[in-house]
Design an enzyme around this catalytic site. Structure first.
Site, PDB file in Angstrom:
ATOM      1  N   GLY A  46       0.839  -1.184   0.000  1.00  0.00           N
ATOM      2  CA  GLY A  46       0.000   0.000   0.000  1.00  0.00           C
ATOM      3  C   GLY A  46       0.876   1.236   0.000  1.00  0.00           C
ATOM      4  O   GLY A  46       2.031   1.196  -0.429  1.00  0.00           O
ATOM      5  N   ALA A  47       0.340   2.349   0.518  1.00  0.00           N
ATOM      6  CA  ALA A  47       1.085   3.614   0.478  1.00  0.00           C
ATOM      7  C   ALA A  47       2.381   3.533   1.277  1.00  0.00           C
ATOM      8  O   ALA A  47       3.452   3.923   0.796  1.00  0.00           O
ATOM      9  CB  ALA A  47       0.210   4.754   0.984  1.00  0.00           C
ATOM     10  N   GLN A  48       2.303   3.029   2.521  1.00  0.00           N
ATOM     11  CA  GLN A  48       3.530   2.906   3.318  1.00  0.00           C
ATOM     12  C   GLN A  48       4.434   1.823   2.748  1.00  0.00           C
ATOM     13  O   GLN A  48       5.650   2.005   2.641  1.00  0.00           O
ATOM     14  CB  GLN A  48       3.190   2.597   4.783  1.00  0.00           C
ATOM     15  CG  GLN A  48       2.659   3.775   5.575  1.00  0.00           C
ATOM     16  CD  GLN A  48       3.713   4.840   5.861  1.00  0.00           C
ATOM     17  OE1 GLN A  48       4.912   4.612   5.724  1.00  0.00           O
ATOM     18  NE2 GLN A  48       3.252   6.025   6.249  1.00  0.00           N
ATOM     19  N   HIS A 132       3.249   0.402  12.911  1.00  0.00           N
ATOM     20  CA  HIS A 132       2.243   0.765  13.918  1.00  0.00           C
ATOM     21  C   HIS A 132       2.126  -0.423  14.848  1.00  0.00           C
ATOM     22  O   HIS A 132       2.062  -1.567  14.396  1.00  0.00           O
ATOM     23  CB  HIS A 132       0.904   1.080  13.256  1.00  0.00           C
ATOM     24  CG  HIS A 132      -0.182   1.501  14.200  1.00  0.00           C
ATOM     25  ND1 HIS A 132       0.039   2.367  15.255  1.00  0.00           N
ATOM     26  CD2 HIS A 132      -1.498   1.176  14.261  1.00  0.00           C
ATOM     27  CE1 HIS A 132      -1.101   2.570  15.902  1.00  0.00           C
ATOM     28  NE2 HIS A 132      -2.041   1.850  15.320  1.00  0.00           N
TER      29      HIS A 132
END
Length: 491
Positions: A46-48, A132
């Protein structure tokens, strides 16, 4: 599995909540060398996942992507992004056994399934990375004792992580080692090398803990970063239209107003944001913000309490098992609001006009930032962590609203942030309606006329703004970010 934080005694909880140390640049003199020559496998593109991978590859690391068999067979978006950028892509079974570091960058709700799948495939002594800590702290995932568990958490969306790196800079980053999983004592060396490979060391790195990152991250995104912006957008739009403002103009004033206002916040904190107002408007914004803080303090405290206790996480995970029924309902309802469906305004709004006609919005930003910061610090989170999770990230979230209103914000943020945003905004909107009914002319949509100002009152207000703890710590931390580009696109 039990919530990890709740298995700790009070002393351990306080120690982990309060872990925060600003690392010196000399601590990153070796750059990413600790990971050079080792195989880094990223799970999720994904984006990360994509943007961290691009940065790490450009820093000289060996990067590949492990995807599910069906994602590869069906050539899904994750497979396309990885292959189009020239990365090696394979199944878990093909890539994980050779990995020295497996980086899990999938959405929170997928973490347990991903970790349970990759753990048996990981070689003895390998490392597992997160950006995270929800899976470790809130879910209480148990990781094999021979595996080192680390975290590198950039305090920006993935696109910004890449753009700042390309400019030769980086984004502020938190790093941590899970104390239950550092068998060889190499966790910090791995985390530092990973952070350096993404460019984070150029913008400032905080040595934190999984606990402090999760609890502060959840609090920031639920309240000021997303919840306050959503509640403020809906309340301010309805108020403007109720008083006869053209809906298209009202929509643009709000959609681009948050971004324009918080650009000043980014450059010079609450002090600069308030200094953009005339003296009469500054005094009024200060008074409104004090009223808002008094009204909203119990709501902010409830969110922090529910985050600390695990009540929030258990409620959200229950919704996961119910096919995201609450989340999807709230998302649909938000899409039907008057703000989201208002026509676009084709005219131009000047930069100063956003300040002059957005006194209430400025008051909401000030109140929300200070309340989030104060509530986190009162709960044992160190000021630097609280700053990054409140004031620092706000311009980045405001920028998403400027692109496609609340829809874009809720698409870009994680499902965890989106769920918490709705919890807050659904409580905050009715809470503030009596306050909105008492607003004066000039608070929103019209400029406050110039007039006489009491010098002593102005002196005291200026001192109160500048002396707040978030302004003190912010000035220090912004010193490491002076090269970050402007992000505002308002016009």
């Amino acid at each position: 599995m039990a919530n990890y934080f709740n298995t700790l005694n009070l002393r351990q909880q306080l120690a982990q909540l309060g872990k925060c140390r600003f690392m010196g640049r000399d601590e990153f003199a070796d750059g990413a060398s600790y990971l050079q020559g080792k195989k880094v496998v990223i799970v999720g593109c994904g984006a990360q996942g994509l943007n961290q991978g691009l940065n790490m590859r450009d820093s000289g690391l060996d990067i590949s992507y492990a995807l599910r068999k069906e994602a590869i067979a069906e050539k899904r978006a994750s497979w396309r992004k990885a292959t189009e950028n020239g990365f090696k892509v394979g199944t878990y079974e093909e890539l994980i056994p050779q990995a020295d570091l497996v980086v899990n960058l999938t959405p929170d709700k997928q973490h347990s399934d991903v970790v349970r799948t990759v753990q048996p495939l990981m070689k003895d002594g390998a490392a597992l990375g997160y950006s995270h800590g929800f899976n470790i702290v809130e879910v209480g995932e148990q990781i094999r004792k021979d595996i080192t568990v680390v975290m590198v958490a950039p305090k920006c969306p993935g696109t910004e992580v890449r753009e700042e790196y390309k400019r030769g800079f980086g984004v502020p980053t938190l790093i941590a080692v899970h104390p239950e999983n550092d068998p060889k004592g190499e966790g910090m060396a791995i985390a530092k090398a990973w952070a350096a490979a993404t460019g984070g060391h150029r913008a400032g790195v905080l040595e934190s803990s999984f606990v402090a990152e999760v609890k502060s991250d959840l609090m920031g995104e639920q309240t000021i970063l997303c919840g306050m912006l959503q509640a403020g957008s809906l309340l301010c739009f309805d108020k403007l239209v109720e008083e006869g403002t053209d809906p298209a103009y009202a929509e643009k004033l709000i959609q681009f107003g948050w971004e324009t206002i918080t650009e000043a916040l980014k450059q010079g904190g609450i002090t600069l944001m308030m200094d953009r107002l005339s003296n009469p408007a500054k005094l009024r914004a200060y008074a409104l913000s004090e009223q808002l803080k008094e009204i909203m303090a119990p709501l902010f405290q409830k969110h922090m309490d529910d985050i600390i206790s695990g009540e929030f996480s258990s409620g959200m995970m229950a919704d996961w098992t119910n096919d995201d029924k609450k989340l999807l309902t709230w998302r649909e309802e938000t899409g039907k609001t008057a703000f989201e469906t208002a026509p676009q305004y084709e005219g131009k709004i000047g930069e100063q006009e956003y300040f002059d006609k957005g006194v209430l919005m400025i008051a909401m930003v000030k109140a929300g930032v200070e309340l989030a910061f104060e509530t986190m610090v009162d709960s044992g989170i160190i000021e630097e962590s609280a700053y990054y999770e409140s004031l620092h990230e706000l311009p980045l979230i405001a920028n998403t609203i400027a692109r496609k209103r609340l829809y874009e914000m809720n698409v870009v943020i994680s499902d965890t942030a989106e769920y918490g945003n709705y919890l807050f905004s659904y409580a905050c909107v009715p809470l503030l309606k009596p306050f909105m009914a008492e607003l004066q002319p000039g608070d929103l949509g019209k400029a406050i006329p110039e007039g006489a100002v009491d010098n002593a009152q102005l002196r005291d207000v200026n001192e109160a703004i500048r002396s707040h703890a978030i302004e003190q710590v912010g000035k220090k931390l912004r010193g490491y970010m002076t090269d970050m580009k402007r992000i505002a696109v308002a016009g």
